[in-house]
Structures are given as C-alpha cells and as structure tokens.
Design an enzyme around this catalytic site. Structure first.
Site, PDB file in Angstrom:
ATOM      1  CG  ASP A 262      -2.118   1.021   0.936  1.00 43.54           C
ATOM      2  OD1 ASP A 262      -2.248   1.521  -0.198  1.00 43.54           O
ATOM      3  OD2 ASP A 262      -2.865   1.299   1.888  1.00 43.54           O
ATOM      4  CG  HIS A 266      -0.393  11.306  -0.040  1.00 47.56           C
ATOM      5  ND1 HIS A 266      -1.638  11.766  -0.340  1.00 47.56           N
ATOM      6  CD2 HIS A 266      -0.522   9.960   0.129  1.00 47.56           C
ATOM      7  CE1 HIS A 266      -2.504  10.763  -0.367  1.00 47.56           C
ATOM      8  NE2 HIS A 266      -1.843   9.644  -0.089  1.00 47.56           N
TER       9      HIS A 266
HETATM   10  C1  NCD Z   1      -4.231   5.361  -0.360  1.00 48.88           C
HETATM   11  C2  NCD Z   1      -3.837   6.461  -1.320  1.00 48.88           C
HETATM   12  O1  NCD Z   1      -3.166   7.411  -0.884  1.00 48.88           O
HETATM   13  O2  NCD Z   1      -4.159   6.379  -2.499  1.00 48.88           O
HETATM   14  N1  NCD Z   1      -4.135   5.833   0.982  1.00 48.88           N
HETATM   15  C3  NCD Z   1      -3.943   5.092   2.072  1.00 48.88           C
HETATM   16  O3  NCD Z   1      -3.975   5.651   3.171  1.00 48.88           O
HETATM   17  N2  NCD Z   1      -3.686   3.826   2.011  1.00 48.88           N
HETATM   18  C4  NCD Z   1      -5.576   4.863  -0.678  1.00 48.88           C
HETATM   19  C5  NCD Z   1      -5.850   3.534  -0.072  1.00 48.88           C
HETATM   20  O4  NCD Z   1      -5.252   2.547  -0.426  1.00 48.88           O
HETATM   21  O5  NCD Z   1      -6.707   3.445   0.809  1.00 48.88           O
HETATM   22 ZN    ZN Z   2      -3.984   1.620  -1.208  1.00 43.99          ZN
END
Ligand code: NCD
Ligand code: ZN
Length: 354
Positions: A262, A266
């Site tokens: 994951d 950002h």
């Molecule tokens: C993910 C994202 O930034 O796209 N964020 C996260 O906290 N994991 C989205 C997701 O996988 O839920």
């Molecule tokens: Zn994700």
C-alpha cells in the site's frame, strides 16, 4: 555478513500515481518487486473506471518499466456499475483479472456515493455474481464509516475495519466462490476471521510493512484527531495486539497472507496541510518485511510471503529474478522528490544489494 537471496517479489497493492510522480516513484517499486498491482485512484479524483483509461495507464507503466509485471485493476464506481455482464466479458477480453473497490469517504479518492452497504443492492449484486462466475478477483478496502446497527452513527477510525467484517461474511455466504482480496488487513479481528475460514473460500489478505510497525497512538490523540499526519494512512495504524497479529500472520507461512505494501506517495505539503491518508513505503518495503521475519525467527518463510503466495493467488508464475538483502545498516532518506518516506531518518538494519 548475514544475507538472504530470494525470488523478487510481487507487491499486490501499491499506488504509482501519474505523470511526473509516477516516473519518480516507480523505480523504487521496480527495485524491490518484479511485479505488482497498481491501484487506479489517481490524483485529482481521476479513477481508472473505464477500459480506455485502464489500458492507457497500464501502457504508461509498461513504457517506463517494460519488464515489470504490472496489474491494473478496473475500479468499481457508479459509472462502471449497471452493465455487469458486458463489463466482465470485456474485462476478460482485455486480460483484466482484478476489480477494485474503495468505499467513499474512507480514504484517498474512494468511489463517490458507494459504500460497503451497496454490496447488498443491485447493480452491485449483479457485478459480484459475474465476478464470481468468471473467476475475477474482487479486491476490496474493507472499512465502513457508519454503522446502521447504531442509527448510522459514525464508527471511529480505529474500529472501521473490524466493523466491516460482516460485509466480508455476507460476501462469502452469498458468493462462496468469489475470489476476494482483503486489502491491507490490519486488525486482529479481521486477521483472525480470515485465518479461521474454511479452506474452500478463496480469500486472501495483503499485509503492509507499516501496519506491522506503526501504532495508533503514534498517529492519533485519544480524541481520535490526527496529530502525526506523516504516519497517517487508511486503514489507520492499530494497537499493540493488532500489530502483533499482523506480524504473526505475515510470518505464519499461511498462503492466505501475502505482501501488499500500500505504498501511497503524497507530497509533503499536502500531507501536512490536508492530512491526506497514505504512506510512501516503496523505498523500504523489502528491508522492513525482512526485518520483521528475522525478528520472529521466520526467515525461511519470507520468500513465500513476498514472492510466491501473491502471484499464486493472482494466477502468475512467481518471478525468476532474484533479490538479495544484506544485514547492513542504512539510513533512510526523510523525503524523496518532496514525498515523505516511511521510516525516513531512521537507521534500519537491512539493505538491498544493488
Ligand atoms: C491510499 C492512497 O493514498 O491512495 N491511501 C492510504 O492511506 N492507504 C488509498 C488507499 O489505499 O486506501
Ligand atoms: Zn492503497
């Protein structure tokens, strides 16, 4: 010096974004993994919910990393629903074997207007039937923001995954042959539920490096407000007992659990000002998984978790490429291209041999 060489892995859940950010972050993933599932919730509310967008995105990844085995799921949105049989047939024709669902309001760029409650109603039910019949994987973010058992009262972040177990249970009852990936399982309740399921169910869960390390109390105040946005992701980090169960499941040798980082980049400014959910872990994912397997004395199971069980579930051969990690300390950069990095500034015990 201690070292380990294994098959290069498969990251069953990561975010590569688009444009410049994609070219910046993709090398970190390809350095670590031979393939993976790149999620289609892109910046600016762009969602890969049409064949055109989906296939163009896959081409972009391939252009940058031709040998990387990229899987791009079709995102389930309102626009996609309603033509289930056509959609699934066309998906199969294009080799799309995974559909992904992010409920609205729970994390970065979820499907507007759809929550897990919609799984019970048409047109979602028609889609699920088609997915089940055609052996397509339903990859789902199992969290729920409100509880209808309690008059639609909000569910606190810490409990949103646990509260969503009943939706998984419903799916198994009604669609017993559906292949389901429970993304980023992070609560002991969800993990126990999956562990105890009879073998006939084709359910697996991805486990992230950060849910094996970060504690809820490092992220949130007792009132539930986020005070450390750099450690904030969805599902939110859990508590000590959950962290232990994540690690145990990871190292258990149970094929139902496999790697999915994951990794979700950002930009610094946005992360701090908007408290956007997501942790960029691609630069340190394999090092962190290795550290955990060593901690639990289960190094012999690492390769299955990172490189075999995932591909098996998705129907690929595990990669023949190799990766070597060595027990040599490395200081993690705090940020790369203005993206804060998971474990940034820490000295970690394992590094990848280039
Ligand atoms: C993910 C994202 O930034 O796209 N964020 C996260 O906290 N994991 C989205 C997701 O996988 O839920
Ligand atoms: Zn994700």
């Amino acid at each position: 010096m201690k070292r380990i060489t294994i098959r290069k892995g498969f990251d069953a859940h990561m975010h590569l974004r688009d444009g410049v950010m994609m070219s910046d972050v993709l090398p970190f993933t390809t350095n670590q993994f031979a393939g993976g599932v790149a999620m289609g919730n892109l910046p600016g509310n762009e969602v890969l919910d049409s064949f055109e967008k989906n296939l163009a995105y896959l081409e972009k990844i391939k252009a940058l990393a031709p040998s990387f085995n990229a899987v791009v799921p079709l995102m389930v949105t309102r626009e996609l629903l309603g033509r289930a049989s056509y959609i699934v047939k066309t998906a199969l024709k294009h080799g799309i074997k995974v559909f992904k669902f992010i409920p609205a309001g729970l994390t970065t760029n979820g499907a507007e207007g759809l929550t897990l409650y919609d799984l019970y109603t048409n047109p979602f039910t028609e889609l699920l039937e088609e997915l089940e019949e055609n052996g397509i994987i339903f990859s789902c973010h199992f969290e729920v923001g409100t509880s209808r058992i309690h008059d639609d009262a909000p569910v606190q972040m810490l409990w949103q995954e646990q509260e969503a177990i009943r939706f998984l249970q419903y799916l198994l009852e009604v669609y017993p042959k559906l292949k389901i990936v429970v993304e980023h399982a992070s609560s002991y309740a969800m993990i126990y539920f999956i562990e105890k399921l009879p073998e006939k169910y084709q359910v697996a869960a991805t486990l992230t490096p950060h849910h094996a390390i970060v504690n809820y109390w490092d992220v949130c105040n007792p009132d539930g407000n986020i005070y450390e946005p750099l450690k904030y992701c969805k599902p939110v980090a859990k508590q000590e007992q959950d962290i232990n169960v994540v690690k145990l499941a990871m190292c258990s040798g149970n094929p139902r659990f496999f790697a999915g980082t994951d990794s979700a980049p950002h930009l610094y400014g946005i992360k701090l000002s908007q408290k956007s959910a997501g942790i960029f872990s691609a630069p340190v994912a394999m090092q962190t998984y290795t550290e955990i397997f060593e901690q639990l004395g289960r190094m012999e199971y690492l390769e299955n978790f990172t490189s075999v069980f995932g591909p098996q579930f998705y129907g690929f051969q595990p990669s023949d490429e190799k990766i070597t990690l060595v027990k040599e300390q490395e200081r993690v950069a705090s940020s790369l291209y203005d993206i804060p990095v998971f474990r940034g500034g820490d000295v970690i015990p394992w590094s990848i041999i280039k």
